[in-house]
Design a protein around this motif. Structure first.
Motif, short mmCIF file in Angstrom:
data_model
loop_
_atom_site.label_atom_id
_atom_site.label_comp_id
_atom_site.label_asym_id
_atom_site.label_seq_id
_atom_site.Cartn_x
_atom_site.Cartn_y
_atom_site.Cartn_z
N PRO A 216 33.93 9.10 3.14
CA PRO A 216 33.25 8.05 2.38
C PRO A 216 33.88 7.80 1.01
O PRO A 216 33.86 6.67 0.52
N ARG B 218 36.47 4.86 0.77
CA ARG B 218 36.01 3.52 1.15
C ARG B 218 36.68 2.41 0.34
O ARG B 218 37.22 1.46 0.88
N ILE C 62 39.28 -0.33 1.94
CA ILE C 62 38.91 -1.75 1.99
C ILE C 62 39.89 -2.60 1.19
O ILE C 62 40.33 -3.66 1.66
N GLY D 155 34.23 -3.32 5.13
CA GLY D 155 33.26 -2.30 4.71
C GLY D 155 32.32 -1.95 5.84
O GLY D 155 31.99 -0.77 6.05
N PHE E 76 34.28 0.15 8.31
CA PHE E 76 34.49 1.48 7.73
C PHE E 76 33.21 2.31 7.84
O PHE E 76 33.23 3.44 8.33
N ASP E 77 32.12 1.74 7.39
CA ASP E 77 30.84 2.47 7.38
C ASP E 77 30.41 2.88 8.79
O ASP E 77 29.84 3.95 9.00
N VAL F 132 33.30 5.86 9.75
CA VAL F 132 33.77 6.96 8.90
C VAL F 132 33.16 8.30 9.29
O VAL F 132 33.84 9.32 9.26
#
Length: 190
Positions: A11, A14, A18, A50, A53-54, A57
């Motif tokens: 995290p 991030r 991005i 984002g 990614f979220d 991750v």
């Protein structure tokens, strides 16, 4: 040439991830179809990446080099499908969200029915291009797919990328004509 150090994103990575992806995809056909307005491209693309990614991750399926300068975001097999409406509705206007959903639906309808590893995003910040870092982070996911005994799948709407991926062992297995021409590519177990 020394092999780059590949790490799994956390995290804390991030923002860098991005930022690199927003810069890497400024001329990509899909991202320009989804986010055509120059003024809103950075904000909407950052929200989109984002979200991706979220979503991944904590699965530890985002490999990177150079503190996020080159990134491969992979989706492992047998996961529940995500909903762009739920996660992105507060960040994107309705017309943009509709384009994201339409593209996502068209591509996912063309994907194999059997389990596979999905390379959702592969990008390198332009300042780090030409170092073969993209191939390195892609390879981390391909090795994981091989350990699982599963093929790897990706899609691209950039005609120039088709040949790059072919040279890396991928083959076109399907195409999607709408909402924009897209090639589904697969790399089988080696």
């Amino acid at each position: 040439m020394t092999a780059p150090e590949i790490t799994i994103a956390t995290p804390a990575d991030r923002g860098q991830v991005i930022g690199s992806l927003v810069a890497a995809f400024t001329k990509d056909p899909v991202l320009r179809y989804l986010f055509p307005d120059e003024a809103t491209y950075p904000r909407y693309t950052a929200a989109f990446f984002g979200h991706l990614f979220d979503k991944r991750v904590h699965k530890e399926t985002i490999w990177m080099v150079g503190q996020g300068a080159s990134v491969a975001i992979w989706e492992p097999p047998a996961t529940e499908p995500g909903s762009y409406e739920d996660m992105l509705a507060g960040q994107l206007p309705a017309d943009v969200l509709a384009r994201v959903h339409a593209y996502d639906e068209a591509v996912h309808d063309a994907l194999p029915d059997s389990p596979f590893w999905y390379l959702g995003v592969l990008g390198t910040h332009p300042d780090s291009a030409g170092r073969r870092w993209g191939r390195a982070v892609m390879g981390a996911g391909l090795r994981r797919a091989a350990v699982d005994g599963l093929p790897a799948v990706l899609e691209t709407s950039n005609p120039g990328n088709v040949e790059l991926y072919r040279r890396a062992g991928w083959e076109v297995v399907r195409s999607v004509p709408d909402p924009l021409p897209t090639w589904i590519m697969q790399q089988s177990i080696r």
